[in-house]
Motif scaffolding. Structure first.
Motif, PDB file in Angstrom:
ATOM      1  N   TRP A   1       0.825  -1.205   0.000  1.00 16.99           N
ATOM      2  CA  TRP A   1       0.000   0.000   0.000  1.00 16.99           C
ATOM      3  C   TRP A   1       0.866   1.264   0.000  1.00 16.99           C
ATOM      4  N   GLY A   2       1.917   1.246   0.807  1.00 12.32           N
ATOM      5  CA  GLY A   2       2.779   2.415   0.894  1.00 12.32           C
ATOM      6  C   GLY A   2       3.407   2.779  -0.438  1.00 12.32           C
ATOM      7  N   ALA A   3       3.781   1.759  -1.229  1.00 14.73           N
ATOM      8  CA  ALA A   3       4.368   2.022  -2.543  1.00 14.73           C
ATOM      9  C   ALA A   3       3.357   2.700  -3.466  1.00 14.73           C
ATOM     10  N   VAL A   4       2.102   2.270  -3.397  1.00 15.99           N
ATOM     11  CA  VAL A   4       1.053   2.896  -4.219  1.00 15.99           C
ATOM     12  C   VAL A   4       0.816   4.331  -3.756  1.00 15.99           C
ATOM     13  N   PHE A   5       0.677   4.521  -2.440  1.00 16.83           N
ATOM     14  CA  PHE A   5       0.449   5.871  -1.915  1.00 16.83           C
ATOM     15  C   PHE A   5       1.546   6.827  -2.393  1.00 16.83           C
ATOM     16  N   ALA A   6       2.775   6.387  -2.314  1.00 18.46           N
ATOM     17  CA  ALA A   6       3.906   7.264  -2.604  1.00 18.46           C
ATOM     18  C   ALA A   6       3.961   7.682  -4.070  1.00 18.46           C
ATOM     19  N   LYS A   7       3.391   6.878  -4.959  1.00 15.01           N
ATOM     20  CA  LYS A   7       3.449   7.195  -6.390  1.00 15.01           C
ATOM     21  C   LYS A   7       2.434   8.237  -6.819  1.00 15.01           C
ATOM     22  N   LEU A   8       1.406   8.461  -6.000  1.00 14.00           N
ATOM     23  CA  LEU A   8       0.347   9.367  -6.421  1.00 14.00           C
ATOM     24  C   LEU A   8       0.733  10.824  -6.152  1.00 14.00           C
ATOM     25  N   PRO A   9       0.638  11.690  -7.152  1.00 13.52           N
ATOM     26  CA  PRO A   9       0.966  13.109  -6.940  1.00 13.52           C
ATOM     27  C   PRO A   9       0.082  13.755  -5.895  1.00 13.52           C
ATOM     28  N   ARG A  10      -1.179  13.302  -5.835  1.00 15.33           N
ATOM     29  CA  ARG A  10      -2.110  13.851  -4.845  1.00 15.33           C
ATOM     30  C   ARG A  10      -2.961  12.719  -4.316  1.00 15.33           C
ATOM     31  N   LEU A  11      -3.168  12.701  -3.023  1.00 20.04           N
ATOM     32  CA  LEU A  11      -4.044  11.715  -2.394  1.00 20.04           C
ATOM     33  C   LEU A  11      -4.631  12.363  -1.142  1.00 20.04           C
ATOM     34  N   ASP A  12      -5.946  12.565  -1.162  1.00 23.16           N
ATOM     35  CA  ASP A  12      -6.608  13.257  -0.053  1.00 23.16           C
ATOM     36  C   ASP A  12      -7.251  12.310   0.945  1.00 23.16           C
ATOM     37  N   ALA A  13      -7.686  11.133   0.493  1.00 26.18           N
ATOM     38  CA  ALA A  13      -8.380  10.220   1.401  1.00 26.18           C
ATOM     39  C   ALA A  13      -8.334   8.803   0.856  1.00 26.18           C
ATOM     40  N   VAL A  14      -8.349   7.844   1.774  1.00 26.82           N
ATOM     41  CA  VAL A  14      -8.386   6.422   1.442  1.00 26.82           C
ATOM     42  C   VAL A  14      -9.575   5.799   2.154  1.00 26.82           C
ATOM     43  N   LEU A  15     -10.357   5.017   1.414  1.00 24.39           N
ATOM     44  CA  LEU A  15     -11.448   4.238   1.997  1.00 24.39           C
ATOM     45  C   LEU A  15     -11.075   2.765   1.953  1.00 24.39           C
ATOM     46  N   VAL A  16     -11.141   2.110   3.100  1.00 21.63           N
ATOM     47  CA  VAL A  16     -10.935   0.667   3.177  1.00 21.63           C
ATOM     48  C   VAL A  16     -12.276   0.026   3.517  1.00 21.63           C
ATOM     49  N   PRO A  17     -12.881  -0.708   2.573  1.00 24.09           N
ATOM     50  CA  PRO A  17     -14.163  -1.349   2.863  1.00 24.09           C
ATOM     51  C   PRO A  17     -13.974  -2.556   3.770  1.00 24.09           C
ATOM     52  N   GLY A  18     -14.892  -2.731   4.717  1.00 21.39           N
ATOM     53  CA  GLY A  18     -14.829  -3.915   5.581  1.00 21.39           C
ATOM     54  C   GLY A  18     -15.214  -5.181   4.840  1.00 21.39           C
ATOM     55  N   GLY A  19     -16.002  -5.025   3.789  1.00 20.89           N
ATOM     56  CA  GLY A  19     -16.428  -6.140   2.953  1.00 20.89           C
ATOM     57  C   GLY A  19     -16.801  -5.630   1.582  1.00 20.89           C
ATOM     58  N   ASP A  20     -17.129  -6.565   0.683  1.00 16.07           N
ATOM     59  CA  ASP A  20     -17.517  -6.223  -0.698  1.00 16.07           C
ATOM     60  C   ASP A  20     -16.428  -5.473  -1.448  1.00 16.07           C
ATOM     61  N   PRO A  21     -15.183  -6.017  -1.523  1.00 16.76           N
ATOM     62  CA  PRO A  21     -14.725  -7.271  -0.937  1.00 16.76           C
ATOM     63  C   PRO A  21     -14.027  -7.041   0.405  1.00 16.76           C
ATOM     64  N   GLY A  22     -13.663  -8.150   1.034  1.00 15.35           N
ATOM     65  CA  GLY A  22     -12.981  -8.120   2.314  1.00 15.35           C
ATOM     66  C   GLY A  22     -13.620  -9.106   3.272  1.00 15.35           C
ATOM     67  N   HIS A  23     -12.834  -9.640   4.207  1.00 20.42           N
ATOM     68  CA  HIS A  23     -13.349 -10.659   5.128  1.00 20.42           C
ATOM     69  C   HIS A  23     -12.561 -10.647   6.438  1.00 20.42           C
ATOM     70  N   THR A  24     -12.148  -9.453   6.873  1.00 24.51           N
ATOM     71  CA  THR A  24     -11.340  -9.342   8.080  1.00 24.51           C
ATOM     72  C   THR A  24     -12.192  -8.808   9.216  1.00 24.51           C
ATOM     73  N   ARG A  25     -12.183  -9.498  10.347  1.00 27.26           N
ATOM     74  CA  ARG A  25     -13.009  -9.070  11.468  1.00 27.26           C
ATOM     75  C   ARG A  25     -12.551  -7.704  11.963  1.00 27.26           C
ATOM     76  N   PRO A  26     -13.426  -6.938  12.572  1.00 26.44           N
ATOM     77  CA  PRO A  26     -13.125  -5.543  12.878  1.00 26.44           C
ATOM     78  C   PRO A  26     -11.864  -5.306  13.705  1.00 26.44           C
ATOM     79  N   ARG A  27     -11.649  -6.078  14.763  1.00 29.92           N
ATOM     80  CA  ARG A  27     -10.487  -5.763  15.616  1.00 29.92           C
ATOM     81  C   ARG A  27      -9.177  -5.995  14.889  1.00 29.92           C
ATOM     82  N   VAL A  28      -9.145  -6.981  14.002  1.00 32.31           N
ATOM     83  CA  VAL A  28      -7.937  -7.220  13.206  1.00 32.31           C
ATOM     84  C   VAL A  28      -7.790  -6.140  12.144  1.00 32.31           C
ATOM     85  N   LEU A  29      -8.911  -5.768  11.518  1.00 30.46           N
ATOM     86  CA  LEU A  29      -8.878  -4.728  10.491  1.00 30.46           C
ATOM     87  C   LEU A  29      -8.445  -3.391  11.081  1.00 30.46           C
ATOM     88  N   PHE A  30      -8.962  -3.046  12.246  1.00 28.12           N
ATOM     89  CA  PHE A  30      -8.588  -1.777  12.872  1.00 28.12           C
ATOM     90  C   PHE A  30      -7.096  -1.734  13.201  1.00 28.12           C
TER      91      PHE A  30
END
Length: 594
Positions: free
Chosen positions: A273-302
């Motif tokens: 993820w860090g490599a992708v972030f660093a390549k973008l000239p501008r990045l204001d916000a990132v959304l990480v969905p808990g599902g759709d897709p994804g399957h990580t329980r909340p405490r691990v995801l947090f």
């Protein structure tokens, strides 16, 4: 397909055009104040514009030239000669660009972000003067966008209604759309960099202030036969374009690995993820969905996201991190609320999207007030989705499918008004240009929730299709939504809708017929009508086949079956409405090319 054929050049009579609402630009009445003639205007700006402000002015000049074949010069002082002026700048710098009208620009007070003023300052003077004063740099962009919507443009003509004025600011602070460059979409994966910039411009004209992209690794194949650039390169380009216009860059980043409880998995994700972030000239916000897709329980995801927040802010110190509880079951939702009560400092806000088991109001009540909520509405799918077409006829569902061309101005307005009170705004979920109309409806509502969808469609039609289509095309888009209401067998309005679009098609220029937005609406009108005629025909064949089966007692079962099958076979051997079907295929090919 021969767009310049004699068939395309036939023009309907005036009575038909009036009946269909296409002749929508009445001549000025006797004594009416003449419109402002801006063909020979010069654009006056303040010296030392910011980069986004310069991009906005360039957009104004280029978009007028495309529609009117008129190229406005740009200057940093008022002309000495008597020629029309379009004066543009921020309200705070009005003395540098508004010339003799600087005193009339509202400034020197707390003006709402992204708002603007536009006014015809001609007054008693003989030379037209139009002022566009942004409350800030984005206000300049959106003010220019509104001016472009209001201009009456055709070949050699650029005009504005006399005494036009508006002072406005957006109601919602976030008005965006997700547009993922990935194979799953119906169009984005084929777009070149210039197409991306044009579409971003189009959205900005109607007040969009954010676009959400998707990283190279998602729940999709890693490549598409249509890609003009590798994924990461195109995401970088889109980030650059958005920054050029001063718009926000969001990144939808799903957590896809099997087990983030393992330190090695976490370390690999931080590096990826860090490599992708660093390549973008501008990045204001990132959304990480808990599902759709994804399957990580909340405490691990947090725990993962707390670490990713630090990585994100190494390359983009002011970037925000958001998450959604999509796909969480009851147990995980309980855990999610417990984690939120601790008020994690690294988290900016919560996103409400598809596959969340609780209502928006329940989420708002359960999440601490310090965290804003952003909507993630699905505007692209017609069934098996967050907001399916209500009561959609099975014939449409089976033929046009989940991701057809779906202008739904009334439905989208109802959805927006039912959900916007609890949020700071939205970034819609889109899979391509099939939902183009819906994007502009949402953007207009995000600016002013009281906006009449028909008014948005008129401005959409005027700007993207042409001045002469402002009313007829807008009414046609409304009619396409009505085509999908109720049983198709009894919806005779489908034929009226086709007649509306065929009249516009016959009157259209070759350039109009090459316009992909025009093509999309034509495609739907023909497709709906073909669906209905086929449904009527095949329903009648079904009734006749059943009549044959009812005669089995007299004719015998085998003969009755044979006769029934022969009747049903006519659907293939003697198909109905072949010209409509052929036109659907022609328009599909035209859309692929355009």
């Amino acid at each position: 397909m021969a767009f310049g054929s004699s068939r395309a050049r036939r023009v309907p009579g005036p009575r038909l055009l009036v009946a269909l609402g296409i002749l929508c630009v009445p001549a000025a009445g006797k004594g009416a104040e003449p419109e402002l003639d801006l063909r020979d205007a010069v654009v006056v700006t303040a010296p030392g514009l910011s980069g986004p402000e310069r991009s906005a002015v360039t957009m104004l000049v280029e978009e007028v030239e495309k529609r009117a074949q008129v190229r406005w010069p740009v200057a940093d002082r008022w002309p000495d000669t008597a020629r029309p002026v379009i004066a543009v700048g921020t309200a705070a710098t009005a003395t540098q660009w508004a010339g003799p009208h600087a005193g009339s620009v509202r400034a020197g007070e707390a003006l709402p972000a992204e708002g603007f003023q536009i006014r015809d300052a001609t007054g008693e003077r003989t030379t037209a003067a139009v002022l566009v004063a942004g409350n800030d740099a984005r206000g300049v962009l959106f003010g220019i966008g509104r001016l472009l919507q209001e201009l009456r443009m055709s070949r050699g003509r650029v005009a504005l209604a006399p005494a036009f004025q508006v002072t406005t600011a957006p109601r919602l602070r976030l008005r965006g759309h997700q547009m993922g460059y990935r194979p799953k979409t119906n169009s984005y994966d084929a777009w070149t960099v210039p197409i991306w910039e044009q579409y971003i411009r189009d959205l900005a004209v109607f007040g969009t202030n954010a676009v959400e992209m998707i990283p190279p690794r998602s729940d999709d194949a890693p490549d598409s036969p249509h890609f003009p650039l590798p994924q990461i390169d195109m995401v970088v380009e889109v980030s650059r374009i958005l920054d050029k216009y001063g718009l926000d860059v969001w990144l939808w980043y799903p957590a896809l690995d099997e087990d983030y409880a393992k330190p090695a998995t976490v370390e690999a994700a931080l590096q990826e993820w860090g490599a992708v972030f660093a390549k973008l000239p501008r990045l204001d916000a990132v959304l990480v969905p808990g599902g759709d897709p994804g399957h990580t329980r909340p405490r691990v995801l947090f725990a993962l996201l707390e670490k990713q927040a630090r990585v994100l802010r190494q390359s983009h110190p002011k970037a925000e991190l958001w998450m959604s509880p999509q796909g969480f079951d009851a147990e995980w939702m309980k855990e999610f609320y417990e984690l939120m009560r601790a008020e994690p400092a690294w988290l900016t806000g919560i996103v409400y999207g598809p596959q969340i088991r609780e209502s928006l109001r329940q989420i708002r009540a359960g999440v601490p007030a310090r965290y804003p909520i952003r909507l993630y509405p699905d505007i692209t799918h017609s069934l098996n989705s967050q907001y399916p077409v209500p009561g959609w006829d099975l014939a449409y569902a089976l033929t046009q499918g989940r991701e057809g061309i779906n202008p739904r101005p009334v439905d989208e307005t109802l959805i927006f008004r039912a959900t916007q009170d609890a949020s700071i705004g939205f970034i819609t979920y889109s899979e391509g240009c099939n939902d183009d109309v819906n994007k502009f409806v949402w953007s207009a509502l995000g600016w002013d929730p009281a906006t009449d969808p028909l008014d948005t469609l008129r401005r959409y039609s005027r700007y993207f299709i042409g001045e002469g289509y402002a009313e007829g095309f807008a009414q046609g888009l409304m009619a396409l939504e009505r085509n999908w209401r109720g049983p198709l067998l009894t919806n005779q309005g489908v034929e009226t809708t086709l007649a509306q679009f065929q009249a516009m098609e016959r009157a259209a220029s070759p350039q109009d017929l090459l316009n992909w937005r025009f093509q999309q609406a034509l495609y739907r009108a023909y497709y709906d009508a073909y669906d209905r005629r086929r449904l009527l025909y095949e329903t009648e064949l079904e009734h006749r086949a059943l009549d044959e089966l009812r005669a089995a007692r007299d004719a015998g079962a085998l003969l009755a079956l044979e006769r029934a099958e022969a009747v049903l076979e006519r659907a293939h051997s003697q198909p109905v409405a072949a010209p409509l079907r052929q036109r659907v295929f022609e328009l599909a090919e035209a859309l692929y090319q355009s």
